[in-house]
Motif scaffolding. Structure first.
Motif: not given
Length: 556
Positions: A140-141, A225, A131, A137, A71, A223, A75, A135
């Protein structure tokens, strides 16, 4: 090892290294992906074994640090240079390990296992909350220019670093200290080893490698998560791989990673719904059939006993009595096991502490050595107040001990038991060597024998040698002569007398009155936690109060 054999091994190693470095140049996409899986699981399993192997603290928190690293990369990956991202991931992993380790590493056994598993889930839930609520979401991509080839080479370099650090750690005194902690943490602490600090340091080191691995792997998924980054199966896979190969050896985990990565690849494709069941069966098989892992079948050699001088000695006061105990008491939930005990010890004498079973003798020694904290009163060694000090600090000040129930580090050799204390003593390197101490107690010919294979009497001798390895000024002997036959008792008394003649000060708790009469210049008698008599052995042993304490008032 002969010269030609060494040259052959070097050539084989260089050939293997060349094959590994050039692997992406000739492997297709599938086999390159398989190589990446082998490498990242090798790093995780080796980093896990770096801490959990010697200490036997089974951690299920691998995925917590791995996910944090992933993560962090997600970020920061598109806004910062990649080396900075990796450093940030290492910092996040180290900081998290430091915060959690300060509290969790005081746990052991199943409690540590449960907490480590809970830590991974706690961090996953925190990331999900962040998240969703901050965020806005779920995941994240991460779009990165890192190709499969570059990913492989990054992991290969990190693997080399992990092995180098593990090799250096295993050959250092801290590696020996870790194994001593795993064998018997109490004995290790009384040998001058700061168990908490050493465990915390290696736990942070292990977590840092896991976090960096997660960051390196992040671009592979594009991607990310919480379900991907914090998949709890990763923690269980790492444990099983390390145990299968052999967590007690540096290269052992690799022997578990390679076959299991291949097996898991097949299972994922053929039995996706039964993967967890097969994982559990493999774990049971390892525990039952291969407790020391695959490498244990080949009789892997022990780590070399590290060289090096002892730790730096703190300043010591020279004017005060060697030991001054003033009004020391110890209570357990209202039960006063030691009640207002006071006495002093001058250098070079042997003090005997006697009394019926349950009179508080061992509890008193525990308060002197730091195993217990006194409820009240003051203990001074050479003028230094010991109250509040931990066992390893007191040991380094020059107070060593043996235990009523003999404690050796069973997984270490006889020589390693003594070396563990010698390397953390506070002397300037002078005094008897480990070999000389073992010769002194009669174990010179058993230096390479595992401590677990010694007889009960030899384990007592080893425990005394380990105490003497600290080069102490004061030694506490807790029923060290108990269980000896007449000839062994005579030898034991002569050995203690020899130590006294060398200037060593001794406090001995003993039930063998012949030894008390032969060795002690002064005797303290305890009953129900209090001192009921003191003086020369012959005088106190004939005291009616002492006779009554041993035999009861009516019999007296």
């Amino acid at each position: 090892m002969t010269g030609p054999v060494r040259i052959l091994l070097w050539c084989a190693g260089l050939a293997l290294a060349a094959c590994l470095v050039t692997y992406p140049l000739y492997a297709n996409g599938y086999y390159l992906a398989l190589g990446i899986s082998v490498l990242y699981f090798t790093i995780l399993a080796t980093a896990w074994a770096m801490f959990s192997g010697p200490t036997r603290y089974i951690s299920l928190a691998t995925v917590a640090f791995f996910g944090l690293g992933a993560y962090t990369a997600a970020v920061l990956g598109e806004t910062m240079p990649w080396p900075v991202v990796l450093l940030a991931a290492a910092g996040v992993g180290a900081l998290t390990a430091a915060i959690t380790g300060l509290s969790t590493l005081r746990l052991s056994g199943i409690y540590f296992v449960i907490f480590s598993f809970g830590l991974a889930e706690l961090i996953r839930q925190l990331v999900i909350w962040y998240e969703v609520n901050i965020h806005k979401s779920v995941g994240r991509y991460l779009f990165s220019a890192v190709t499969q080839d570059v990913l492989y080479w990054q992991l290969l370099g990190l693997t080399a670093v992990v092995f180098l650090v593990g090799w250096m750690l295993g050959r250092s005194r801290y590696g020996l200290a870790l194994r001593a902690i795993g064998a018997d943490e109490t004995a290790a602490s009384h040998s001058g080893i700061d168990a908490t600090r050493i465990k915390l340091g290696v736990f942070i080191l292990s977590a840092t490698f896991m976090a960096v691995t997660g960051a390196v792997m992040a671009p592979r998924w594009t991607y990310i998560d919480p379900a991907i980054a914090f998949n709890p199966t990763i923690s269980f896979q790492v444990v099983i791989m390390a145990l299968l190969g052999g967590a007690g050896s540096l290269f052992g985990p690799v022997l578990g990673v390679i076959p299991l990565v291949l097996l898991f690849e097949v299972l994922t494709a053929t039995l996706p719904n039964h993967f967890s069941i097969v994982l559990g069966v493999i774990f049971v098989f390892i525990v039952m059939a291969l407790p020391n892992g695959v490498i244990g079948l080949f009789g892997a050699g022990r780590w070399r006993v590290p060289a090096g001088g002892p730790a730096a000695a703190p300043a010591r006061a020279g004017d005060a009595p060697l030991l001054a105990v003033d009004g020391v008491s110890k209570s357990f939930s209202g039960l006063r096991a030691v009640d207002g005990v006071s006495f002093t010890v001058t250098p070079g004498e042997i003090i005997g502490i006697i009394g019926p079973n349950g009179s508080g003798k061992t509890t008193l020694l525990n308060t002197l050595s730091g195993a217990l904290r006194p409820s009240s009163g003051t203990i001074r060694l050479g003028g230094i107040v010991l109250n509040g000090m931990r066992a390893h600090q007191i040991a380094r000040l020059g107070l060593a001990r043996t235990f009523q129930l003999v404690r050796v580090m069973p997984d270490l050799t006889v020589a390693e038991n003594v070396a563990a204390a010698r390397l953390f003593s506070t002397t300037n390197g002078s005094g008897a060597t480990a070999s000389e101490l073992l010769d002194l107690v009669g174990l010179g010919k058993l230096q390479e024998a595992p401590a677990s294979e010694l007889t009960y009497i030899d384990q007592k001798r080893l425990e005394l040698a380990r105490a003497l390895a600290l080069q102490p000024r004061l030694v506490l002997l807790d029923e060290w002569l108990a269980g000896l036959n007449p000839s062994e008792l005579e030898t034991g008394i002569a050995l203690i007398a020899k130590l006294r003649d060398r200037g060593l000060t001794i406090i001995m708790v003993e039930h063998v009155m012949d030894a008390i009469r032969a060795l002690c210049s002064h005797c303290i008698v305890m009953n129900a936690g209090s001192v009921i008599a003191r003086g020369a052995p012959e005088a106190v042993l004939s005291d009616p109060k002492v006779v009554a304490a041993y035999l009861g008032g009516d019999d007296a």
